[in-house]
Design a protein around this motif. Structure first.
Motif, PDB file in Angstrom:
ATOM      1  N   ILE A   1      -0.713  -2.789   3.839  1.00 36.08           N
ATOM      2  CA  ILE A   1      -1.292  -1.525   3.367  1.00 36.08           C
ATOM      3  C   ILE A   1      -1.881  -1.700   1.969  1.00 36.08           C
ATOM      4  N   ASP A   2      -2.975  -1.001   1.716  1.00 35.51           N
ATOM      5  CA  ASP A   2      -3.575  -0.958   0.387  1.00 35.51           C
ATOM      6  C   ASP A   2      -2.675  -0.124  -0.516  1.00 35.51           C
ATOM      7  N   LEU A   3      -2.026  -0.775  -1.469  1.00 38.29           N
ATOM      8  CA  LEU A   3      -1.046  -0.100  -2.320  1.00 38.29           C
ATOM      9  C   LEU A   3      -1.658   0.552  -3.563  1.00 38.29           C
ATOM     10  N   THR A   4      -2.970   0.587  -3.631  1.00 38.69           N
ATOM     11  CA  THR A   4      -3.596   1.287  -4.750  1.00 38.69           C
ATOM     12  C   THR A   4      -3.710   2.781  -4.462  1.00 38.69           C
ATOM     13  N   LYS A   5      -3.416   3.168  -3.213  1.00 40.12           N
ATOM     14  CA  LYS A   5      -3.455   4.581  -2.839  1.00 40.12           C
ATOM     15  C   LYS A   5      -2.239   5.300  -3.420  1.00 40.12           C
ATOM     16  N   ASP A   6      -2.233   6.620  -3.317  1.00 42.13           N
ATOM     17  CA  ASP A   6      -1.088   7.389  -3.788  1.00 42.13           C
ATOM     18  C   ASP A   6       0.073   7.226  -2.799  1.00 42.13           C
TER      19      ASP A   6
ATOM     20  N   SER B   1      -3.213  -8.124  -8.445  1.00 39.91           N
ATOM     21  CA  SER B   1      -1.933  -7.419  -8.478  1.00 39.91           C
ATOM     22  C   SER B   1      -2.058  -6.054  -7.821  1.00 39.91           C
ATOM     23  N   SER B   2      -1.049  -5.679  -7.084  1.00 37.04           N
ATOM     24  CA  SER B   2      -1.038  -4.343  -6.484  1.00 37.04           C
ATOM     25  C   SER B   2      -0.403  -3.363  -7.454  1.00 37.04           C
ATOM     26  N   SER B   3      -0.462  -2.119  -7.129  1.00 37.24           N
ATOM     27  CA  SER B   3       0.097  -1.106  -8.017  1.00 37.24           C
ATOM     28  C   SER B   3       1.614  -1.095  -7.917  1.00 37.24           C
ATOM     29  N   SER B   4       2.242  -0.396  -8.824  1.00 38.24           N
ATOM     30  CA  SER B   4       3.698  -0.279  -8.781  1.00 38.24           C
ATOM     31  C   SER B   4       4.141   0.720  -7.709  1.00 38.24           C
ATOM     32  N   ASN B   5       3.192   1.240  -6.946  1.00 35.52           N
ATOM     33  CA  ASN B   5       3.537   2.141  -5.838  1.00 35.52           C
ATOM     34  C   ASN B   5       4.410   1.455  -4.800  1.00 35.52           C
TER      35      ASN B   5
END
Length: 186
Positions: free
Chosen positions: A166-171, A137-141
């Motif tokens: 894109i890596d969605l764990t980033k800010d 799961s990716s982040s809610s970003n």
């Protein structure tokens, strides 16, 4: 039934690739988010789903990512989706983000996919809510970035396709910067 195939890409079009394996050329349909990083003359492993069409032709659907492959197989079992519908959904959003929508009960987000209304979105949610817990799961970003980028004037489809890469764990700031950088490099 095939599970995966490894070979060299002979040719690539907007809809498919030709993969050479043991002097045979396999025509494999690839959804656009998976197709972007494929290069001719490169060796690749794909997870494949094969089916026989109504006119007795074999069709292969290929996926670089195992979660995309698994989600595709779950989506095609839902009444009214089918192979083309599942590919359309995966063309607009990554499996990780779709799983987030399901896990977070975001039926309205699911209904925004092309040819998916609220009824089909509900069918997707209720069919898959207990089957996707083990997906990455990716982040809610994603939703924050999606809303921000559409407010900047990017179309929903462009944002969905861009965020899927894109890596969605980033800010949020890093996600937006990478999205804009990728759009400028296209």
């Amino acid at each position: 039934m095939f599970h995966s195939i490894e070979g060299t890409i002979l040719n690539k079009t907007n809809e498919l690739i030709i993969l050479k394996l043991l002097n045979l050329g396999f025509e494999i349909e690839i959804f656009s988010l998976s197709r972007d990083n494929l290069e001719v003359d490169k060796n690749i492993k794909l997870y494949v789903y094969d089916t026989l069409t109504q006119d007795n032709n074999f069709v292969f659907y290929g996926f670089k990512d195992y979660d995309d492959y698994r989600l595709f197989k779950l989506l095609i079992k839902i009444n009214g989706i089918g192979c083309k519908g599942a590919l359309n959904i995966l063309n607009e959003c990554s499996a990780k983000n779709i799983v987030d929508f399901i896990n977070e009960n975001k039926i309205n987000e699911l209904s925004k996919f092309t040819h998916i209304g609220i009824k089909k979105a509900q069918a997707i949610y209720y069919s898959l809510k207990n089957k996707v817990q083990d997906f990455e799961s990716s982040s809610s970003n994603y939703l924050e970035a999606y809303e921000f980028l559409t407010k900047l004037g990017y179309s929903e489809l462009i944002v969905k396709k861009g965020l899927a890469k894109i890596d969605l764990t980033k800010d949020l700031q890093s996600i937006v910067k990478e999205f804009i950088k990728n759009k400028n490099n296209e």
